[in-house]
Design a protein around this motif. Structure first.
Motif, PDB file in Angstrom:
ATOM      1  N   ARG A   1     -20.132 -41.406 111.379  1.00  0.00           N
ATOM      2  CA  ARG A   1     -20.658 -41.746 110.056  1.00  0.00           C
ATOM      3  C   ARG A   1     -22.107 -41.312 109.966  1.00  0.00           C
ATOM      4  NH1 ARG A   1     -16.675 -44.628 107.875  1.00  0.00           N
ATOM      5  NH2 ARG A   1     -15.274 -45.749 109.270  1.00  0.00           N
ATOM      6  N   LYS A   2     -22.633 -41.302 108.750  1.00  0.00           N
ATOM      7  CA  LYS A   2     -23.993 -40.816 108.542  1.00  0.00           C
ATOM      8  C   LYS A   2     -25.014 -41.660 109.297  1.00  0.00           C
ATOM      9  CE  LYS A   2     -27.403 -39.831 104.947  1.00  0.00           C
ATOM     10  NZ  LYS A   2     -27.719 -39.865 103.494  1.00  0.00           N
TER      11      LYS A   2
ATOM     12  N   VAL B   1     -11.757 -40.006 110.790  1.00  0.00           N
ATOM     13  CA  VAL B   1     -13.215 -40.132 110.831  1.00  0.00           C
ATOM     14  C   VAL B   1     -13.682 -40.130 112.290  1.00  0.00           C
ATOM     15  CG1 VAL B   1     -15.185 -41.629 110.321  1.00  0.00           C
ATOM     16  CG2 VAL B   1     -13.350 -41.375 108.634  1.00  0.00           C
TER      17      VAL B   1
ATOM     18  N   CYS C   1     -19.299 -39.291 105.874  1.00  0.00           N
ATOM     19  CA  CYS C   1     -18.854 -39.442 107.253  1.00  0.00           C
ATOM     20  C   CYS C   1     -18.445 -38.062 107.745  1.00  0.00           C
ATOM     21  CB  CYS C   1     -17.670 -40.419 107.334  1.00  0.00           C
ATOM     22  SG  CYS C   1     -16.164 -39.824 106.508  1.00  0.00           S
TER      23      CYS C   1
ATOM     24  N   SER D   1     -17.680 -42.841 116.108  1.00  0.00           N
ATOM     25  CA  SER D   1     -16.646 -43.767 115.651  1.00  0.00           C
ATOM     26  C   SER D   1     -15.993 -44.316 116.909  1.00  0.00           C
ATOM     27  CB  SER D   1     -15.592 -43.039 114.807  1.00  0.00           C
ATOM     28  OG  SER D   1     -14.859 -42.122 115.621  1.00  0.00           O
TER      29      SER D   1
END
Length: 302
Positions: A206-207, A203, A156, A212
């Motif tokens: 994310r990949k 975070v 992430c 987010s």
């Protein structure tokens, strides 16, 4: 283009479950305030969690809000259709050197906390109740970073919060603040200094999903011209992150009004996770919108 001359409010649910009376409070709170000020009311579908969101839940949102007597502007913005915009913002943060890839698994984080010498019960928790990230992979050599990415390791993107706050204050020409018209996370009201450090390195993306909640909601509110963000007090701490992101990305500053939460007789706040009775069930039982308003304490604003 957003109408900057009128107050603009929004209700932004996630279609990962059925709406319950707590959602009704939030939606009606914003709808009533928009009508009282002659402003705009926007519905946004926050469906970045593609694994949990379902079309039937999204349709349920439309059905429940219509039943409550709420009207919204069309077309409705669906976050899953705007990943390219979030990815562009993420790229900007990367170019500013404010985010870094984190490959830590949940077990690695737990092990790092256990090996820190600090009793797990004394390890700091973020405002959402999760352990603050212990900094794994934050300063690893670039060669090792490239090797991990080449291996296809899941990761992430985390924001270097201290660095981000420092840069935001430089860009802002002083402390970053925001206006709270309701009640903040610590009971504050009025002008509040943004201090997102309580979240640690949060975070940001994310990949598999280039965003987010924090990044997408900040961009969406700016894109849609939201001037007053109304939402539950459980989301008040996130405002500190969102305000810093607004400064870093050069976005306009709205005001915030965090309202009380709807709770059951034992004081527990209603949630989808606990499978509290949804609005569709209440409707099926013959409950009226007026009775819902009375139950959640908004009858006087109808």
């Amino acid at each position: 283009m957003p109408d900057t001359k009128r107050e603009t409010l929004r209700f932004a649910p996630s279609p990962n479950g059925w709406l319950h009376p707590g959602h009704a409070y939030s939606a009606l709170f914003a709808w009533d305030m928009a009508r009282a000020t002659g402003g705009r009311f926007i519905l946004r579908i926050e469906d970045i969690d593609v694994g949990r969101c379902r079309p039937e839940y999204e349709q349920g949102i439309y059905d429940d809000l219509a039943w409550l007597g709420i009207e919204w502007e069309k077309p409705v913005r669906r976050q899953s259709e705007h990943f390219a915009e979030y990815e562009a913002a993420l790229k900007k943060l990367r170019e500013m050197g404010l985010v870094y890839p984190c490959f830590a698994t949940r077990k690695e984080i737990q092990d790092a906390i256990a090996e820190s010498g600090i009793p797990p019960r004394q390890w700091p928790l973020d405002p959402d109740g999760a352990p603050v990230y212990p900094g794994l992979y934050k300063d690893i050599p670039k060669r090792q970073l490239n090797e991990l990415m080449w291996e296809g390791r899941s990761y992430c993107w985390r924001m270097d919060t201290e660095k981000a706050c420092t840069m935001a204050e430089e860009l802002n020409g002083g402390p970053v603040t925001f206006m709270e018209e309701g009640v903040g996370s610590r009971g504050e009201h009025g002008l509040i200094r943004a201090r997102p450090q309580a979240y640690g390195d949060v975070v940001i993306a994310r990949k598999d999903v280039p965003t987010s909640y924090h990044l997408s909601v900040t961009l969406d509110d700016a894109t849609q011209g939201v001037t007053l963000v109304t939402r539950g007090q459980d989301l008040a701490p996130a405002t500190h992150i969102h305000r810093v992101l607004q400064v870093l990305l050069g976005l306009p500053e709205p005001r915030w009004h965090h309202h009380e939460l709807v709770r059951d007789a034992d004081g527990r706040r209603l949630s989808k996770t606990a499978k509290d009775m949804g609005l569709r069930e209440l409707r099926a039982r013959g409950v009226t919108p007026e009775e819902v308003r009375e139950t959640i304490g908004l009858a006087e604003r109808a």
